[in-house]
Design an enzyme around this catalytic site. Structure first.
Site, mmCIF file in Angstrom:
data_model
loop_
_atom_site.group_PDB
_atom_site.id
_atom_site.type_symbol
_atom_site.label_atom_id
_atom_site.label_comp_id
_atom_site.label_asym_id
_atom_site.label_seq_id
_atom_site.Cartn_x
_atom_site.Cartn_y
_atom_site.Cartn_z
ATOM 1 N N GLN A 67 43.844 32.087 38.628
ATOM 2 C CA GLN A 67 44.012 30.293 38.880
ATOM 3 C C GLN A 67 42.136 30.669 39.412
ATOM 4 O O GLN A 67 41.698 29.770 38.944
ATOM 5 C CB GLN A 67 44.916 30.281 39.965
ATOM 6 C CG GLN A 67 44.933 29.024 40.649
ATOM 7 C CD GLN A 67 45.837 28.495 41.662
ATOM 8 O OE1 GLN A 67 45.500 27.877 42.890
ATOM 9 N NE2 GLN A 67 46.646 29.711 42.423
ATOM 10 N N SER A 68 41.621 31.630 39.844
ATOM 11 C CA SER A 68 40.738 30.845 40.393
ATOM 12 C C SER A 68 39.274 30.012 39.889
ATOM 13 O O SER A 68 39.109 29.240 39.992
ATOM 14 C CB SER A 68 40.566 32.016 41.645
ATOM 15 O OG SER A 68 39.816 33.094 41.295
ATOM 16 N N LYS A 186 40.986 44.340 44.297
ATOM 17 C CA LYS A 186 41.947 43.265 43.921
ATOM 18 C C LYS A 186 42.315 42.141 44.912
ATOM 19 O O LYS A 186 43.259 42.809 45.639
ATOM 20 C CB LYS A 186 42.839 44.023 42.273
ATOM 21 C CG LYS A 186 42.110 44.196 41.298
ATOM 22 C CD LYS A 186 43.054 44.812 40.243
ATOM 23 C CE LYS A 186 42.724 45.975 39.061
ATOM 24 N NZ LYS A 186 43.726 46.647 38.706
ATOM 25 N N GLU A 189 46.153 35.201 46.041
ATOM 26 C CA GLU A 189 45.995 34.412 47.340
ATOM 27 C C GLU A 189 46.194 34.713 48.414
ATOM 28 O O GLU A 189 45.248 34.137 49.750
ATOM 29 C CB GLU A 189 46.745 33.098 46.666
ATOM 30 C CG GLU A 189 46.907 31.553 47.643
ATOM 31 C CD GLU A 189 45.748 31.371 47.790
ATOM 32 O OE1 GLU A 189 45.086 30.547 46.613
ATOM 33 O OE2 GLU A 189 45.379 30.673 49.043
ATOM 34 N N ASP A 218 42.568 30.289 45.700
ATOM 35 C CA ASP A 218 41.983 30.492 44.837
ATOM 36 C C ASP A 218 41.738 29.068 43.909
ATOM 37 O O ASP A 218 40.460 29.707 43.671
ATOM 38 C CB ASP A 218 43.476 30.839 43.339
ATOM 39 C CG ASP A 218 43.945 32.171 43.300
ATOM 40 O OD1 ASP A 218 43.298 33.070 43.736
ATOM 41 O OD2 ASP A 218 45.395 32.472 43.459
ATOM 42 N N GLY A 297 40.810 18.300 64.568
ATOM 43 C CA GLY A 297 39.597 17.842 64.953
ATOM 44 C C GLY A 297 39.132 17.281 66.067
ATOM 45 O O GLY A 297 38.218 16.552 66.558
ATOM 46 N N GLY A 298 40.084 18.059 66.950
ATOM 47 C CA GLY A 298 39.238 18.072 67.939
ATOM 48 C C GLY A 298 40.108 17.437 68.913
ATOM 49 O O GLY A 298 40.604 17.064 70.642
HETATM 50 N N1 COA Z 1 40.166 41.937 25.182
HETATM 51 C C1 COA Z 1 40.202 42.931 26.088
HETATM 52 N N2 COA Z 1 40.224 43.238 26.629
HETATM 53 C C2 COA Z 1 40.070 42.274 28.089
HETATM 54 C C3 COA Z 1 39.962 41.245 27.823
HETATM 55 C C4 COA Z 1 40.060 41.042 26.579
HETATM 56 N N3 COA Z 1 39.490 39.783 25.929
HETATM 57 N N4 COA Z 1 40.227 40.510 28.513
HETATM 58 C C5 COA Z 1 40.470 41.362 29.847
HETATM 59 N N5 COA Z 1 40.739 43.208 29.352
HETATM 60 C C6 COA Z 1 41.191 43.435 30.576
HETATM 61 C C7 COA Z 1 39.831 44.084 31.100
HETATM 62 O O1 COA Z 1 38.538 44.380 30.567
HETATM 63 C C8 COA Z 1 40.448 44.392 32.146
HETATM 64 O O2 COA Z 1 40.732 46.378 31.674
HETATM 65 P P1 COA Z 1 39.976 47.329 32.477
HETATM 66 O O3 COA Z 1 40.986 47.401 33.787
HETATM 67 O O4 COA Z 1 39.965 48.436 31.697
HETATM 68 O O5 COA Z 1 38.483 47.139 32.647
HETATM 69 C C9 COA Z 1 42.192 44.277 32.342
HETATM 70 O O6 COA Z 1 41.913 43.795 30.603
HETATM 71 C C10 COA Z 1 42.525 43.822 32.539
HETATM 72 O O7 COA Z 1 41.661 42.828 33.995
HETATM 73 P P2 COA Z 1 41.863 42.558 35.323
HETATM 74 O O8 COA Z 1 40.759 41.466 36.060
HETATM 75 O O9 COA Z 1 41.418 44.468 36.198
HETATM 76 O O10 COA Z 1 43.351 41.935 35.524
HETATM 77 P P3 COA Z 1 44.452 42.763 36.158
HETATM 78 O O11 COA Z 1 45.908 42.027 35.962
HETATM 79 O O12 COA Z 1 45.094 44.233 36.713
HETATM 80 O O13 COA Z 1 44.424 41.881 38.105
HETATM 81 C C11 COA Z 1 43.360 39.884 39.142
HETATM 82 C C12 COA Z 1 44.107 40.498 37.868
HETATM 83 C C13 COA Z 1 42.840 38.313 40.010
HETATM 84 C C14 COA Z 1 43.901 41.060 40.251
HETATM 85 C C15 COA Z 1 41.783 40.907 39.568
HETATM 86 O O14 COA Z 1 41.350 40.517 38.544
HETATM 87 C C16 COA Z 1 40.720 40.206 40.741
HETATM 88 O O15 COA Z 1 40.792 40.899 41.132
HETATM 89 N N6 COA Z 1 39.670 39.602 40.436
HETATM 90 C C17 COA Z 1 39.198 39.081 40.916
HETATM 91 C C18 COA Z 1 39.663 38.256 42.422
HETATM 92 C C19 COA Z 1 40.060 36.642 41.732
HETATM 93 O O16 COA Z 1 39.501 35.754 41.241
HETATM 94 N N7 COA Z 1 41.352 37.284 42.315
HETATM 95 C C20 COA Z 1 42.903 35.779 41.562
HETATM 96 C C21 COA Z 1 42.801 34.969 40.654
HETATM 97 S S1 COA Z 1 44.155 33.738 41.092
#
Ligand code: COA
Length: 461
Positions: A67-68, A186, A189, A218, A297-298
């Site tokens: 989402q973010s 990680k 929201e 997000d 708002g106070g």
């Molecule tokens: N091709 C190949 N691999 C891909 C890819 C693509 N097109 N797109 C993503 N991937 C891989 C990534 O490289 C990663 O691999 P790695 O762990 O081996 O490096 C893997 O997919 C997973 O990515 P990740 O971001 O770790 O996803 P997740 O589902 O484990 O975590 C979140 C999700 C949201 C918790 C995490 O991305 C995060 O903390 N993001 C930052 C904060 C954020 O935006 N949070 C709110 C989201 S609404």
């Protein structure tokens, strides 16, 4: 003879000098005109709204998911940027399949966050995929991502690599936390709302901390990131180089909860008098408490009964005597009686519909607002008219509602388009944006870098 020659030579010098002066004058005039125009193009002669969109010509390499990040890039797309969403072949953004309401169709979670974008599938860990990404980096202005900390580096897309490949590229990231003890975590929201101070200050005093329904962690952080990106694009006009833009969800939430940090500091100088608990005689601790619906708002308590409208309120609710009664006339006197006052106001509002209350109060300049349900919002004609709520048609799920651009501009018209199918624009982007030939595209397809089934074949070979 010598004298005549001397006179001629003098005349020639005079002509040269005056010509030189003219050139200098012209140059000065031009410089002045340029300075007056600030070096920027002349104002467009095209009618308002027909001179293109605010971010026309900006191309975004959208590596966002959930989402973010998608909130950020969707806003940029609404403003006219060409947003190319990179997704994993055969899988795509995880939200395509989350909270599915129509079998086999992309979920509303996905469709409402990815409108007006194009989708390309690329396996970013495949050698050929990396090549395509490098070419995309050269053709784009901004890379936006919200992977877990370190994921972009693990793909080989370090800042150093990106900056070397395209020094003008802006690299914008959402992370849960900024540098510090939690930077590798990680975050979703609720975590952000807790870590940013919103949860501890939301909810009723005697209940648990609550998160708000509005996705301030997000979507709120995506909005902050969009602001950072547009600022970086503006700075790039001067510097000619890109930069990194980071928005931590904790920071974004805190920015939205700043009135509570204000109150935390006020608390050191005495109780928070406008909080209902003050009037009820409940002592404060050493941290800002939850305050139910009391406004930040106070003004005291959960209703906006500011001093200038106190008189009309008293008349409306049938308590004209409160206007002069020393126990009610002035705000400080009302503080211990807020509960009773609000109950009396509610006894009056309960005799009307929320829209009647709105009509009556607004005529008297008393600010009030109806509590609208999502059903009412979805059906509200004025929101459809302004493009805040938009209906779009989708090839697999049919018509759906989405939220359009909440920012209205007089010279940049927003076009809200449906979200793309997974990889819908892969061929178009490879050929038209990146200039791959038919033969090169065939090789890319065979390599398994962009299509999941081909990958299985390539791996099996
Ligand atoms: N091709 C190949 N691999 C891909 C890819 C693509 N097109 N797109 C993503 N991937 C891989 C990534 O490289 C990663 O691999 P790695 O762990 O081996 O490096 C893997 O997919 C997973 O990515 P990740 O971001 O770790 O996803 P997740 O589902 O484990 O975590 C979140 C999700 C949201 C918790 C995490 O991305 C995060 O903390 N993001 C930052 C904060 C954020 O935006 N949070 C709110 C989201 S609404």
């Amino acid at each position: 003879m010598a004298r005549r020659a001397k006179v001629k030579a003098k005349a020639r010098t005079a002509v040269k000098k005056s010509a030189g002066k003219k050139v200098m004058k012209l140059k000065a005039k031009k410089a002045a005109a340029k300075a007056a125009a600030n070096g920027l193009p002349r104002p467009s002669a095209k009618p308002w709204g027909q001179a293109g969109k605010a971010l026309d010509g900006v191309r975004i390499l959208d590596f966002t998911h959930v989402q973010s990040g998608p909130t950020c890039t969707q806003l940029l797309a609404y403003m006219g940027a060409d947003v190319i969403k990179v997704e994993r072949p055969g899988v795509g953004d995880i939200t395509r399949g989350q909270l599915r309401d129509v079998k086999g169709a992309d979920s509303l979670y996905f469709t409402m966050l990815n409108g007006s974008k194009r989708s390309i599938t690329i396996d970013s860990k495949h050698p050929k995929g990396k090549e395509i990404l490098d070419r995309l980096i050269k053709h784009c202005d901004v890379l936006v991502e919200n992977f877990a900390p370190g994921a972009l580096d693990r793909m080989g897309l370090t800042w150093e690599h990106i900056h070397k490949t395209n020094p003008r590229m802006i690299v914008a990231s959402v992370k849960g936390f900024g540098p510090g003890p939690y930077e590798d975590c990680k975050v979703y929201e609720n975590v952000a709302q807790c870590a940013g101070g919103a949860a501890s200050t939301t909810g009723f005093r005697d209940g648990p901390p609550l998160v708000t329904g509005a996705q301030i962690g997000d979507s709120g952080t995506g909005l902050h990131l969009a602001f950072g990106i547009v600022s970086a694009l503006y700075q790039r006009i001067r510097t000619g180089r890109g930069q990194r833009v980071l928005c931590a969800m904790q920071d974004g939430v805190l920015n939205l909860a700043r009135v509570k940090l204000r109150d935390q500091q006020r608390l050191a100088h005495g109780p928070l008098r406008e909080y209902s608990q003050f009037g009820e005689g409940i002592p404060f601790g050493d941290a800002v408490p939850r305050a139910g619906n009391d406004s930040g708002g106070g003004q005291p308590g959960r209703f906006i009964t500011q001093a200038p409208v106190w008189g009309p309120i008293c008349d409306l609710i049938g308590k004209p005597e409160w206007k002069t009664d020393p126990d009610y006339a002035k705000p400080p006197a009302r503080l211990p009686r807020l509960k009773h006052i609000f109950t009396t106001i509610e006894q009056w509002t309960m005799t009307k519909t929320k829209f009647q209350v709105m009509d009556i109060c607004n005529k008297l300049d008393i600010p009030v607002g109806p509590i609208l349900s999502m059903k009412e919002i979805a059906e509200e004609p004025s929101l459809r008219k302004t493009g805040t709520v938009v209906e779009v048609d989708h090839p697999t799920r049919g018509k759906y509602l989405t939220v359009g651009n909440p920012v209205k501009m007089s010279d940049s018209v927003t076009e809200v388009k449906r979200s793309p199918l997974l990889g819908e624009h892969t061929d178009e982007i490879l050929s038209k944006v990146l200039g791959y030939s038919a033969a090169e595209m065939a090789a890319i397809k065979a390599s398994g870098a962009i299509t999941a089934p081909e990958k299985t074949k390539a791996e099996a070979a």
